[in-house]
Structures are given as structure tokens and as C-alpha cells.
Write a protein that holds these residues in place. Sequence first.
Motif: not given
Length: 245
Positions: A139, A159, A162-163, A166-167, A182
Motif C-alpha cells: 500500500f 492505507i 489504497n486498500f 485493491v478490494l 497492493v
Amino acid sequence: MSDWWYRNIIEPGKLPLLLALFAFVATFVITRTITRLIRAGKGPFRNISSGGTHIHHVVPGIILMTIGGFGAVASSTHGFGAGLAAVVFGIGAGLVLDEFALVLYLDDVYWSDRGRKSVEAVVITFSLVLMLLGGLAPFEVNSLSADQQQNRLTAIATIVVNFLFVLAALVKGKFRTAVVGVFVPFVALVGALRLARPDSLWAERLYGRRPKTAHRAELRAAKHAARWRGPTRRLQDWLGGFTEH
């Protein structure tokens, strides 16, 4: 070169990670070579069985990963113990991921088309560990400024955002993009904004009432498959030792 080696590998305690990666790659290469010889009926190697049960190499792999993992937790990032635990873990990981498809499908699909999932898992793992060795952090935590690092709220927000990228990429069926994202948030952002794969959870839930969007997603998936399926399969065949029968 020696200064770079010290700063990036030895000094930060990354030597165990490097040893684990070497052991992982070497184990995969050796295992694939032996399995190809067994399949061809050449050499002294044979499948291992006990009481009529075929013992797949994922079994000793799990044992070695367990020993190496607990050994790594019990040791520091320096010294002989840390290096030994890293090598043992790398060997175990190589054995396990070489049969990733078997674990995924709960079926002996080693030499089938679905068995290529094992090669894909090995390539992704190798790429991620290589990025860690290169200094990338999940991240992009390592890209935070000094002020951001002092401000915990800003760091946590970075974070989390960014997560979420990704999700979103993962729910859209873009597994490789999500994994790379990631470490490289921009990649995850692109995956989150683009059309979902037609067989993804996102498409299933949101494209049902949007036939035009669903059709565009199917066309894009077909074009992607036509462009990359051949080169991807050739690379997987070369790495995994698949042959046409």
C-alpha cells in the motif's frame, strides 16, 4: 555494488528473505524437473505412496513451511538460525505452491489445463517477494512523507484508500491487478476504474440490469483473451513443463 548489497539486503535484515526466495525458486525448478522425468518414465525417480495412497509433495511442503515459519518467528532477522529457517520455509513454499491447483480444486489436476494455476501462483509469489526485496512496501507505506508518518490519521487514511482500490479490483475479477496494486496503488486504481470481468462478483451484482455495460465487459474480456491467452499459455507451458498430448 557492495554498498547497495549492504544497504538493501544485509543491513535491513533482508538476507533471510533473499535466501527464502532462492530456495523457493530452486525448489520449484527442481520439483518440476523431477515430476517431468517421472511422467516420462525416465530416471530413478518414482511417485511416493503409502498404503496405496499417493503422497503429493504438498504434504512435506506444508511440514517444512510450518517448521520454517515457526523457526523464523522464534529467531531474529540475522544469524544462522534466521537464514536456516528462511531456507526451510522457502523450500516448503516451493513444494506447496507447485501443487497450488491441487489444493484449490481438491483434485489431482497437476498436468491438466487447470494445473496452470500452480505456475501462476508461483510467478505471482516470486514477483511480490522480488518487489519486497527491491524496497516496495504494501500500500505504498514507504512513500509517505515525514509529516504523513507523524500524522497517524493521514497515514491510516492513505492505507485505507489504497486498500479500497485493491478490494474493488479484486471484486471486479482482476486478481493479478489487485495483487500488484497492493504494492503499486496506481495499478489498483486503474483496475478499480475499468470494466469488471463478466464472470466477476461485480458484474454479477451490478451488470444484470445494464445489458450494454455487460456486453462491453464481455467484448473487452474476449479481446484480452485473444491477445494474451496464447503468450500466457506458452510462458506457463515453458515454466511448468506442460506438453501437448
